[in-house]
Design a protein around this motif. Structure first.
Motif, PDB file in Angstrom:
ATOM      1  N   CYS A   5       0.842  -1.209   0.000  1.00  0.00           N
ATOM      2  CA  CYS A   5       0.000   0.000   0.000  1.00  0.00           C
ATOM      3  C   CYS A   5       0.868   1.247   0.000  1.00  0.00           C
ATOM      4  O   CYS A   5       0.657   2.165  -0.813  1.00  0.00           O
ATOM      5  N   ASP A   6       1.841   1.297   0.894  1.00  0.00           N
ATOM      6  CA  ASP A   6       2.740   2.455   0.956  1.00  0.00           C
ATOM      7  C   ASP A   6       3.555   2.577  -0.327  1.00  0.00           C
ATOM      8  O   ASP A   6       3.783   3.680  -0.822  1.00  0.00           O
ATOM      9  N   THR A   7       3.961   1.453  -0.873  1.00  0.00           N
ATOM     10  CA  THR A   7       4.790   1.464  -2.073  1.00  0.00           C
ATOM     11  C   THR A   7       4.035   2.037  -3.265  1.00  0.00           C
ATOM     12  O   THR A   7       4.573   2.878  -3.994  1.00  0.00           O
ATOM     13  N   VAL A   8       2.770   1.613  -3.485  1.00  0.00           N
ATOM     14  CA  VAL A   8       2.038   2.138  -4.648  1.00  0.00           C
ATOM     15  C   VAL A   8       1.790   3.631  -4.513  1.00  0.00           C
ATOM     16  O   VAL A   8       1.864   4.358  -5.501  1.00  0.00           O
ATOM     17  N   GLU A  14      -7.789  -2.150   1.611  1.00  0.00           N
ATOM     18  CA  GLU A  14      -6.748  -1.177   1.940  1.00  0.00           C
ATOM     19  C   GLU A  14      -5.837  -0.929   0.734  1.00  0.00           C
ATOM     20  O   GLU A  14      -5.349   0.181   0.524  1.00  0.00           O
ATOM     21  N   PHE A  15      -5.640  -1.953  -0.094  1.00  0.00           N
ATOM     22  CA  PHE A  15      -4.830  -1.770  -1.294  1.00  0.00           C
ATOM     23  C   PHE A  15      -5.601  -0.979  -2.343  1.00  0.00           C
ATOM     24  O   PHE A  15      -5.025  -0.130  -3.036  1.00  0.00           O
ATOM     25  N   LEU A  16      -6.898  -1.232  -2.457  1.00  0.00           N
ATOM     26  CA  LEU A  16      -7.732  -0.453  -3.383  1.00  0.00           C
ATOM     27  C   LEU A  16      -7.663   1.032  -3.036  1.00  0.00           C
ATOM     28  O   LEU A  16      -7.477   1.875  -3.916  1.00  0.00           O
ATOM     29  N   GLU A  17      -7.796   1.354  -1.758  1.00  0.00           N
ATOM     30  CA  GLU A  17      -7.710   2.749  -1.311  1.00  0.00           C
ATOM     31  C   GLU A  17      -6.337   3.323  -1.630  1.00  0.00           C
ATOM     32  O   GLU A  17      -6.220   4.444  -2.141  1.00  0.00           O
ATOM     33  N   ALA A  18      -5.282   2.579  -1.368  1.00  0.00           N
ATOM     34  CA  ALA A  18      -3.921   3.045  -1.648  1.00  0.00           C
ATOM     35  C   ALA A  18      -3.714   3.241  -3.156  1.00  0.00           C
ATOM     36  O   ALA A  18      -3.106   4.232  -3.577  1.00  0.00           O
ATOM     37  N   LEU A  19      -4.231   2.327  -3.952  1.00  0.00           N
ATOM     38  CA  LEU A  19      -4.088   2.432  -5.404  1.00  0.00           C
ATOM     39  C   LEU A  19      -4.838   3.652  -5.931  1.00  0.00           C
ATOM     40  O   LEU A  19      -4.334   4.379  -6.788  1.00  0.00           O
ATOM     41  N   ASN A  20      -6.032   3.892  -5.409  1.00  0.00           N
ATOM     42  CA  ASN A  20      -6.799   5.081  -5.814  1.00  0.00           C
ATOM     43  C   ASN A  20      -6.049   6.362  -5.441  1.00  0.00           C
ATOM     44  O   ASN A  20      -5.971   7.299  -6.233  1.00  0.00           O
TER      45      ASN A  20
END
Length: 123
Positions: A21-24, A57-63
């Motif tokens: 998440c932080d990386t994207v 949480e990854f979807l939110e990070a990607l958005n």
């Protein structure tokens, strides 16, 4: 005792890790596309989409990453306005391709058909 690897829908262990998440988000901040993000993790774009579908949480990070990515590109355009030699045409093509919803010109075409023409077409 080590944690068991997460499994994807197909039963295979996934390479996804919460720290992605932080990386994207960081990749988005430097203007990287979703394809470049996938390449960073050495996975396909479909895998990135699958991770987003399964991990909220990854979807939110990607958005958020995609918002940062667009902001980066827009910043480049703003900076370029004052630089000699800035290729505005290449920048425009890039943002049109990357951010179609915001940068693609839309032309509306209206067709007017008379009642008689419409009836004639039905016959």
């Amino acid at each position: 005792m080590a944690d068991k690897p997460q499994r994807s829908k197909g039963g295979r262990p996934t390479r996804y890790r919460p720290e992605f998440c932080d990386t994207v988000v960081e990749l988005g901040k430097i203007g990287k596309s979703k394809a470049q993000m996938a390449a960073h993790f050495d996975v396909s774009r479909q895998t990135i989409d699958n991770w987003a579908e399964v991990n909220p949480e990854f979807l939110e990070a990607l958005n958020r990453a995609m918002v940062h990515c667009q902001a980066w590109w827009e910043d480049q355009g703003q900076l370029g306005l004052t630089l000699q030699g800035f290729n505005a045409a290449v920048w425009r093509k890039s943002v049109e391709a990357r951010f179609r919803d915001d940068y693609t010109e839309r032309r509306e075409t209206h067709v007017t058909v008379s009642h008689e023409d419409a009836l004639e077409q039905l016959e």
